[in-house]
Write an enzyme that holds these catalytic residues in place. Structure first.
Site, short mmCIF file in Angstrom:
data_model
loop_
_atom_site.label_atom_id
_atom_site.label_comp_id
_atom_site.label_asym_id
_atom_site.label_seq_id
_atom_site.Cartn_x
_atom_site.Cartn_y
_atom_site.Cartn_z
N HIS A 112 -0.19 1.44 -13.07
CA HIS A 112 0.55 0.29 -13.61
C HIS A 112 2.02 0.68 -13.72
O HIS A 112 2.32 1.80 -14.18
CB HIS A 112 -0.02 -0.10 -14.98
CG HIS A 112 0.63 -1.31 -15.54
ND1 HIS A 112 0.32 -2.58 -15.11
CD2 HIS A 112 1.60 -1.45 -16.48
CE1 HIS A 112 1.07 -3.46 -15.76
NE2 HIS A 112 1.85 -2.81 -16.61
N GLY A 130 0.78 -1.24 0.00
CA GLY A 130 0.00 0.00 0.00
C GLY A 130 0.81 1.28 0.00
O GLY A 130 0.35 2.29 0.53
C1 GRF Z 1 2.73 -0.78 -7.83
O1 GRF Z 1 3.95 -1.00 -8.47
C2 GRF Z 1 1.62 -0.56 -8.83
O2 GRF Z 1 2.07 0.02 -10.02
C3 GRF Z 1 1.11 -1.94 -9.11
O3 GRF Z 1 1.22 -2.61 -7.89
C4 GRF Z 1 2.24 -2.02 -7.09
C5 GRF Z 1 1.61 -1.68 -5.78
O4 GRF Z 1 2.52 -1.18 -4.84
N1 GRF Z 1 -0.24 -1.90 -9.64
P1 GRF Z 1 2.00 -0.57 -3.48
O5 GRF Z 1 1.15 -1.64 -2.79
O6 GRF Z 1 1.21 0.65 -3.81
O7 GRF Z 1 3.23 -0.27 -2.71
#
Ligand code: GRF
Length: 215
Positions: free
Chosen positions: A118, A20
């Site tokens: 993404h 998160g």
């Molecule tokens: C991020 O790299 C995002 O681009 C992808 O999942 C990852 C989530 O990371 N969809 P976090 O949980 O926000 O640290």
């Protein structure tokens, strides 16, 4: 009185499966504003206790676990998710590292109000299986000089909705998937809060046009 306040703020549900960090970045950006257009009212996960929940609890944000596995049919799951979102008066959904496709009726109900980040420059390096280190390995293997982060509208497929914004980062000659992931994540933390805030303002404007103040 309360009604006015309710109409002046967008209520966001953040869906997160993991640590998160994007959720944190968005919450911090909103906290830093004098008049935030939105507030995060709910953190939902398919996992029992992701890192995102810890941060949500520390910030007094409601956490709910909801997974298709908790239901006997897809329809029941879809209905439970929709009921929850409507009951909490959620206006916008932000997918911050959420690993599941959303049920059809949720996507339809929140059309153009669900956003995902993404870790690559879509439309390349997206789709099923393109998450985490897989994305960055694919970018390095393809010999790209640049990668980055993309925020897009969510539809019924993985990573195919309209692209709203991108931030580019260089791919360095000695990059590993981990070092590239780190650089892209920094870009995500700048890009996602900015786009979420822009979209919340846009929604508020639309709401204002539909029901002018004092009406
Ligand atoms: C991020 O790299 C995002 O681009 C992808 O999942 C990852 C989530 O990371 N969809 P976090 O949980 O926000 O640290």
């Amino acid at each position: 009185m309360q009604e006015t306040a309710r109409n002046q703020i967008i209520r966001i549900a953040v869906f997160a499966s993991g640590r998160g960090s994007n959720f944190r970045a968005i919450q911090h950006a909103l906290e830093g504003m004098k008049q935030p257009p939105a507030r995060i009212a709910l953190c939902l996960s398919n996992n029992p206790d992701p890192g995102a929940f810890e941060f949500a609890r520390e910030n007094g944000i409601e956490t709910v676990r909801l997974s298709p596995r908790m239901f006997t049919s897809e329809e029941e799951y879809e209905q439970a998710l929709l009921d929850l979102l409507l009951n909490r008066e959620i206006d916008m959904i932000v997918l911050a590292g959420y690993m599941k496709l959303l049920p059809r009726r949720v996507v339809q109900r929140y059309r153009n109000r669900i956003f995902n980040i993404h870790p690559a420059l879509l439309p390349e390096f997206g789709g099923k299986g393109m998450y985490g280190a897989n994305v960055h390995s694919a970018v390095i293997t393809a010999g790209r000089a640049e990668s980055g982060a993309t925020v897009h509208v969510v539809d019924l497929e993985y990573d195919t909705g309209a692209i709203l914004a991108q931030e580019r980062v260089p791919v360095l000659l000695d990059d590993t998937p981990e070092t590239l992931a780190e650089r892209v994540l920094e870009a995500e933390h700048r890009l996602f809060p900015r786009v979420v805030i822009e979209q919340a303002r846009k929604l508020l404007d639309e709401r204002g046009r539909e029901a002018p103040a004092g009406s």
